[in-house]
Scaffold this motif. Sequence first.
Motif, PDB file in Angstrom:
ATOM      1  N   PRO A 109       0.841  -1.206   0.000  1.00 13.35           N
ATOM      2  CA  PRO A 109       0.000   0.000   0.000  1.00 13.35           C
ATOM      3  C   PRO A 109       0.874   1.253   0.000  1.00 13.35           C
ATOM      4  O   PRO A 109       1.957   1.272   0.590  1.00 13.35           O
ATOM      5  N   VAL A 110       0.387   2.293  -0.685  1.00 13.74           N
ATOM      6  CA  VAL A 110       1.157   3.542  -0.808  1.00 13.74           C
ATOM      7  C   VAL A 110       0.305   4.693  -0.290  1.00 13.74           C
ATOM      8  O   VAL A 110      -0.857   4.845  -0.686  1.00 13.74           O
ATOM      9  N   ILE A 111       0.879   5.483   0.602  1.00 16.35           N
ATOM     10  CA  ILE A 111       0.176   6.653   1.134  1.00 16.35           C
ATOM     11  C   ILE A 111       0.274   7.792   0.131  1.00 16.35           C
ATOM     12  O   ILE A 111       1.364   8.243  -0.208  1.00 16.35           O
ATOM     13  N   PHE A 112      -0.879   8.248  -0.355  1.00 13.45           N
ATOM     14  CA  PHE A 112      -0.928   9.331  -1.336  1.00 13.45           C
ATOM     15  C   PHE A 112      -1.218  10.688  -0.692  1.00 13.45           C
ATOM     16  O   PHE A 112      -0.823  11.716  -1.225  1.00 13.45           O
ATOM     17  N   ILE A 113      -1.963  10.684   0.400  1.00 15.84           N
ATOM     18  CA  ILE A 113      -2.264  11.935   1.105  1.00 15.84           C
ATOM     19  C   ILE A 113      -2.069  11.688   2.593  1.00 15.84           C
ATOM     20  O   ILE A 113      -2.545  10.689   3.129  1.00 15.84           O
ATOM     21  N   GLU A 115      -2.305  14.022   6.184  1.00 11.21           N
ATOM     22  CA  GLU A 115      -2.631  15.290   6.839  1.00 11.21           C
ATOM     23  C   GLU A 115      -2.925  16.397   5.815  1.00 11.21           C
ATOM     24  O   GLU A 115      -2.459  17.521   5.929  1.00 11.21           O
ATOM     25  N   GLY A 116      -3.702  16.029   4.818  1.00  6.69           N
ATOM     26  CA  GLY A 116      -4.172  17.002   3.841  1.00  6.69           C
ATOM     27  C   GLY A 116      -3.206  17.365   2.742  1.00  6.69           C
ATOM     28  O   GLY A 116      -3.542  18.158   1.862  1.00  6.69           O
ATOM     29  N   GLN A 117      -2.006  16.777   2.744  1.00  6.49           N
ATOM     30  CA  GLN A 117      -1.018  17.113   1.722  1.00  6.49           C
ATOM     31  C   GLN A 117      -0.802  15.941   0.781  1.00  6.49           C
ATOM     32  O   GLN A 117      -0.689  14.785   1.210  1.00  6.49           O
ATOM     33  N   LEU A 118      -0.733  16.251  -0.520  1.00  6.16           N
ATOM     34  CA  LEU A 118      -0.599  15.252  -1.570  1.00  6.16           C
ATOM     35  C   LEU A 118       0.865  14.866  -1.770  1.00  6.16           C
ATOM     36  O   LEU A 118       1.722  15.738  -1.899  1.00  6.16           O
ATOM     37  N   ALA A 119       1.131  13.566  -1.811  1.00  7.90           N
ATOM     38  CA  ALA A 119       2.463  13.080  -2.169  1.00  7.90           C
ATOM     39  C   ALA A 119       2.488  12.883  -3.683  1.00  7.90           C
ATOM     40  O   ALA A 119       2.358  11.765  -4.181  1.00  7.90           O
ATOM     41  N   TRP A 120       2.624  13.993  -4.412  1.00 11.18           N
ATOM     42  CA  TRP A 120       2.455  13.956  -5.867  1.00 11.18           C
ATOM     43  C   TRP A 120       3.467  13.056  -6.553  1.00 11.18           C
ATOM     44  O   TRP A 120       3.179  12.446  -7.581  1.00 11.18           O
ATOM     45  N   GLU A 121       4.679  12.936  -5.991  1.00 11.98           N
ATOM     46  CA  GLU A 121       5.689  12.080  -6.620  1.00 11.98           C
ATOM     47  C   GLU A 121       5.291  10.612  -6.539  1.00 11.98           C
ATOM     48  O   GLU A 121       5.580   9.824  -7.441  1.00 11.98           O
ATOM     49  N   LYS A 122       4.566  10.214  -5.483  1.00 12.08           N
ATOM     50  CA  LYS A 122       4.096   8.830  -5.365  1.00 12.08           C
ATOM     51  C   LYS A 122       2.941   8.569  -6.319  1.00 12.08           C
ATOM     52  O   LYS A 122       2.802   7.474  -6.858  1.00 12.08           O
ATOM     53  N   VAL A 123       2.102   9.572  -6.530  1.00 12.14           N
ATOM     54  CA  VAL A 123       1.000   9.444  -7.491  1.00 12.14           C
ATOM     55  C   VAL A 123       1.559   9.211  -8.889  1.00 12.14           C
ATOM     56  O   VAL A 123       1.109   8.324  -9.623  1.00 12.14           O
ATOM     57  N   ASN A 124       2.574   9.988  -9.268  1.00 15.92           N
ATOM     58  CA  ASN A 124       3.185   9.830 -10.587  1.00 15.92           C
ATOM     59  C   ASN A 124       3.899   8.489 -10.712  1.00 15.92           C
ATOM     60  O   ASN A 124       3.865   7.855 -11.769  1.00 15.92           O
ATOM     61  N   ALA A 125       4.543   8.052  -9.633  1.00 11.93           N
ATOM     62  CA  ALA A 125       5.255   6.772  -9.660  1.00 11.93           C
ATOM     63  C   ALA A 125       4.296   5.602  -9.833  1.00 11.93           C
ATOM     64  O   ALA A 125       4.679   4.542 -10.344  1.00 11.93           O
ATOM     65  N   ALA A 126       3.053   5.779  -9.419  1.00 14.61           N
ATOM     66  CA  ALA A 126       2.044   4.722  -9.551  1.00 14.61           C
ATOM     67  C   ALA A 126       1.350   4.757 -10.910  1.00 14.61           C
ATOM     68  O   ALA A 126       0.354   4.061 -11.120  1.00 14.61           O
ATOM     69  N   ASN A 127       1.887   5.560 -11.856  1.00 14.34           N
ATOM     70  CA  ASN A 127       1.290   5.696 -13.189  1.00 14.34           C
ATOM     71  C   ASN A 127      -0.163   6.151 -13.118  1.00 14.34           C
ATOM     72  O   ASN A 127      -1.020   5.705 -13.885  1.00 14.34           O
ATOM     73  N   LEU A 128      -0.424   7.029 -12.165  1.00 14.76           N
ATOM     74  CA  LEU A 128      -1.764   7.583 -11.981  1.00 14.76           C
ATOM     75  C   LEU A 128      -1.651   9.097 -12.068  1.00 14.76           C
ATOM     76  O   LEU A 128      -0.821   9.703 -11.387  1.00 14.76           O
ATOM     77  N   THR A 129      -2.431   9.724 -12.932  1.00 12.83           N
ATOM     78  CA  THR A 129      -2.397  11.173 -13.027  1.00 12.83           C
ATOM     79  C   THR A 129      -3.161  11.779 -11.860  1.00 12.83           C
ATOM     80  O   THR A 129      -4.034  11.133 -11.270  1.00 12.83           O
ATOM     81  N   GLU A 130      -2.836  13.025 -11.540  1.00 13.86           N
ATOM     82  CA  GLU A 130      -3.560  13.701 -10.468  1.00 13.86           C
ATOM     83  C   GLU A 130      -5.038  13.833 -10.823  1.00 13.86           C
ATOM     84  O   GLU A 130      -5.904  13.749  -9.945  1.00 13.86           O
ATOM     85  N   PHE A 131      -5.342  14.009 -12.106  1.00 11.81           N
ATOM     86  CA  PHE A 131      -6.742  14.111 -12.534  1.00 11.81           C
ATOM     87  C   PHE A 131      -7.495  12.828 -12.184  1.00 11.81           C
ATOM     88  O   PHE A 131      -8.607  12.873 -11.647  1.00 11.81           O
ATOM     89  N   GLU A 132      -6.883  11.661 -12.468  1.00 15.99           N
ATOM     90  CA  GLU A 132      -7.535  10.382 -12.156  1.00 15.99           C
ATOM     91  C   GLU A 132      -7.678  10.198 -10.651  1.00 15.99           C
ATOM     92  O   GLU A 132      -8.717   9.730 -10.168  1.00 15.99           O
TER      93      GLU A 132
END
Length: 229
Positions: A109-113, A115-132
């Motif tokens: 499992p990967v923590i994406f958010i 305390e209200g802050q986005l781990a954008w580098e993990k989102v990109n590493a998971a081949n998932l766009t921020e829009f998705e």
Amino acid sequence: MKAFDLQRMALDKVPLEFLGEVALRSLYTFVLVFLFLKITGRRGVRQMSLFEVLIILTLGSAAGDVAFYDDVPMLPVLMVFITLALLYRLVMWLMSHSEKLEDLLEGRPVIFIEEGQLAWEKVNAANLTEFEFFMELRISSVEQLGQIKLAIMETNGQISVYYYPDDEVKPGLCILPEGIERYTTVPDNGDYACNKCSAVYAMKAGEHRLCPRCAHPEWSKASRAKRIT
């Protein structure tokens, strides 16, 4: 070869009676897949891990071949299903005794958010766009990231979201698709959220700066909206 030959397009070289055999072969493979899922204790389709998807795709390939091709015998396909069922059971047993193997085949499992802050580098590493990712959150009635205490991408692709109570909701990046103005120079005093990493900072009217967290230049007014349940 004649173009648009209906006989070739519909049946090619097989006789019309072969359609009955196709029906029988399809029923045969359907029963095999059903028995496989019952024996292995498969969960719902949305709960499949990467390893389980691979097993199902392999089963589907074998089932499709035996259903449609007259030169594919049926007993070898049965052996494929038996082998995969045994392999599945063996791998499940091995993973229950080896955390490293489980991480290799199932992932972690990967923590994406947090305390209200986005781990954008993990989102990109998971081949998932921020829009998705934001679309998934909106389906869960999330309007802004400050509502979220923790968001985790599970190994089966689902997102688990843990929320702040209403009285603890923080200002955060609004993720609604429309009506959000972006600024490089902020117009008023207040809290502003970075449009890339969602970090929130107090800024003064006319201030222009790069985000200290990710060096992004664009900001939007932080939302204080609470969840609508």
